[in-house]
Write a protein that holds these residues in place. Sequence first.
Motif, mmCIF file in Angstrom:
data_model
loop_
_atom_site.group_PDB
_atom_site.id
_atom_site.type_symbol
_atom_site.label_atom_id
_atom_site.label_comp_id
_atom_site.label_asym_id
_atom_site.label_seq_id
_atom_site.Cartn_x
_atom_site.Cartn_y
_atom_site.Cartn_z
ATOM 1 N N TYR A 228 54.259 -52.142 -55.332
ATOM 2 C CA TYR A 228 54.693 -53.110 -54.335
ATOM 3 C C TYR A 228 56.213 -53.256 -54.349
ATOM 4 O O TYR A 228 56.876 -53.095 -53.336
ATOM 5 C CB TYR A 228 54.030 -54.452 -54.618
ATOM 6 C CG TYR A 228 54.029 -55.427 -53.458
ATOM 7 C CD1 TYR A 228 52.840 -55.935 -52.974
ATOM 8 C CD2 TYR A 228 55.212 -55.835 -52.865
ATOM 9 C CE1 TYR A 228 52.822 -56.825 -51.923
ATOM 10 C CE2 TYR A 228 55.206 -56.722 -51.815
ATOM 11 C CZ TYR A 228 54.016 -57.213 -51.350
ATOM 12 O OH TYR A 228 53.998 -58.100 -50.314
ATOM 13 N N THR B 218 49.953 -52.067 -59.503
ATOM 14 C CA THR B 218 50.090 -52.786 -58.234
ATOM 15 C C THR B 218 51.504 -53.308 -58.081
ATOM 16 O O THR B 218 52.143 -53.145 -57.043
ATOM 17 C CB THR B 218 49.105 -53.972 -58.192
ATOM 18 O OG1 THR B 218 47.823 -53.508 -58.547
ATOM 19 C CG2 THR B 218 49.063 -54.599 -56.820
ATOM 20 N N MET C 181 47.732 -60.404 -56.221
ATOM 21 C CA MET C 181 47.317 -60.435 -54.831
ATOM 22 C C MET C 181 47.738 -61.747 -54.178
ATOM 23 O O MET C 181 47.789 -61.860 -52.973
ATOM 24 C CB MET C 181 45.797 -60.286 -54.721
ATOM 25 C CG MET C 181 45.271 -58.983 -55.251
ATOM 26 S SD MET C 181 45.963 -57.584 -54.398
ATOM 27 C CE MET C 181 45.127 -57.749 -52.839
ATOM 28 N N SER D 217 46.049 -53.738 -46.969
ATOM 29 C CA SER D 217 45.644 -52.448 -47.538
ATOM 30 C C SER D 217 45.285 -51.435 -46.453
ATOM 31 O O SER D 217 45.150 -50.252 -46.735
ATOM 32 C CB SER D 217 44.477 -52.643 -48.498
ATOM 33 O OG SER D 217 43.299 -52.913 -47.780
ATOM 34 N N ALA E 215 48.218 -52.950 -52.213
ATOM 35 C CA ALA E 215 47.128 -53.862 -51.874
ATOM 36 C C ALA E 215 45.785 -53.169 -52.048
ATOM 37 O O ALA E 215 44.814 -53.777 -52.526
ATOM 38 C CB ALA E 215 47.293 -54.353 -50.443
ATOM 39 N N GLY F 273 45.626 -59.665 -48.317
ATOM 40 C CA GLY F 273 45.762 -58.457 -49.130
ATOM 41 C C GLY F 273 44.855 -57.349 -48.636
ATOM 42 O O GLY F 273 45.249 -56.185 -48.562
#
Lengths: 304, 294
Positions: free
Chosen positions: A265, A261, B115, A48, A275, A44
């Motif tokens: 995504y 998030t 994540m 990013s 990320a 992750g």
Amino acid sequence: MTAVNRLKPSRLNHMLSSASILNILYIPALLLFCMFIFYPFIKGIQISFTNWNGYAQTYKWVGLYNYRRMLTDPDILKVIRNTFIYGLGSALLQNLIGLGYALFLNQKIRIKGLTRTIVYLPAIISPLIMGYIWYFFFQFKGGAINDIILLFADKPINLLGQPNFNVWIITFVNTYQYLGVAMVIYLAGLQTIPKDYYEAATIDGANALYKFLNVTWPLLAPSITISIVLNVIGGLKLFDVVTALTNSGPGYASASLSTLTYLLYFGREDAGYAAAIGNLMFAIISVVSIAALVYLRRREVAAS
Amino acid sequence: MNKRSIWFHAAALLICIIHVLPFYILLTASFKAVDDLSSKWISPGYVYLDNFVNAWREAHLGTAFTNNLFITLCAGVLIVALGSIASYPLARHQSRLNKLIYTIFISALIVPPLMTLVVTVKELYYRMLLEIEQFAQLRQLKLFLAGSTDSMLWDLVSRCQYLNDVQELLRQTLSHLKEAVSERIGATTAAKIMKFIHLHYADEDLSVTGIGSEMQMTASHLIAIFKETTGTTIKQYLMEYRVEKAKELLIDNPRLKVFDVASRVGYKDGENFAKIFRKFAGMTPSEYRERYGR
């Protein structure tokens, strides 16, 4: 011969009880941790720094671009504010009400077992389903609350559509769900306080408030620490209830960092930026929970 | 019971009621018919179980439940097995390394769950294919060979090695769907033609070109579709239908002359009608009336 026989088990014993060999025991768990938490987490961080869209074969390194985007993002401050309301607001409410319920249900009441069960019940349901159940209350058309409002007013209110109000509805639903967990932690904490202290305080002529402030409160400190830290982390990570009740809307008005998030995504196919937001969230949760932990631990020591 | 105790019990009861309310609303909502718009506070005055049937059939509750059970059992066993043996050295030997390891385990709590989410291209394609399959199933179109199981679609997707393979699979499925849909459209076109004939058989000017202009298709296209789906030509079908109608008229209206019957089913020329009638029924109209008439 005899010497060997005597030596063997003792050496085995020695090896088994030595610290380093016993550490083998946590290696399976550590492997799983690395596979499912550590590796994706590192991945992750790596993502990013790219402009990956989530499924393409190729991507470009863009350095700190995604982090610089955060500074100019018009929604991000609101989303961080929402996340703090979900985290700190529901932690505060859960612990206040949970402590109140625990103190109350620690009295001699015949139906306290039933009441404890009912208060704890929502915690065993998936938060997503809990969100949809409460949706029946707050929905605009035919919602249970609007049915009551219609008795007094002639127009229903779009409760979930009010940008500043729906954040509190979500906080409330999250509080309702995990109230029972805080209550159970406090009830367990209350059972560990020896009865003698209360008896001694009674003999000294202390009233109920004085007993609470000087016996219950300091001795509950460990329970308070664990309950607040768990609730803060849970609230800062809040995802399901937001998705079920408002789907982060209207716009991003009720989004938390988790839902943002997710939306970035899968909705905007902006995996790199998503990320980066995820990492920001990790940083915020770490700082807040470690700060809370350190502060509360110090308080525990001071109180005891 | 003293006064204080009564107040305590009342408060506990109130807490119970407040906390049970959402479940009450859930219960009333789950028993209400889809078109029942009454307030959620009111319980339905009837027994309606279709919601549960639909949840089981259409939402695949059975599969979901089996999956849940499997995940829970496996995770439970793993957590207990790995967790208990891992905690033993961590509790017993609190060396510096072990304290670090302990902290690392605890830190898993604060890693944002998304994540760790993994999404694959195959999954996206699989979902798209599932949608297509469902679309086909709802309309009773056959996309895949008979006897295909639930897992077949996923097997097909998971076998793909390259992006091109999955795309090819999607393309194939779409062309299957297209074929199935056009077959269905053929069947409905034939049905439409038949219906048109049933309505207009008495019109002596009825012709294939007429039907074609009515349905906005060329005559040749019309004939081809009709032949393909029913096996006979439009002309043949029209004649058969007219003879059937003539039979009904002959028996139901004994006073009607054969010539009138002919004109009522769209034949101006009585002799022509007799000829055609004979071809299909094996006898003349008057013979038919004599034999079967009341």
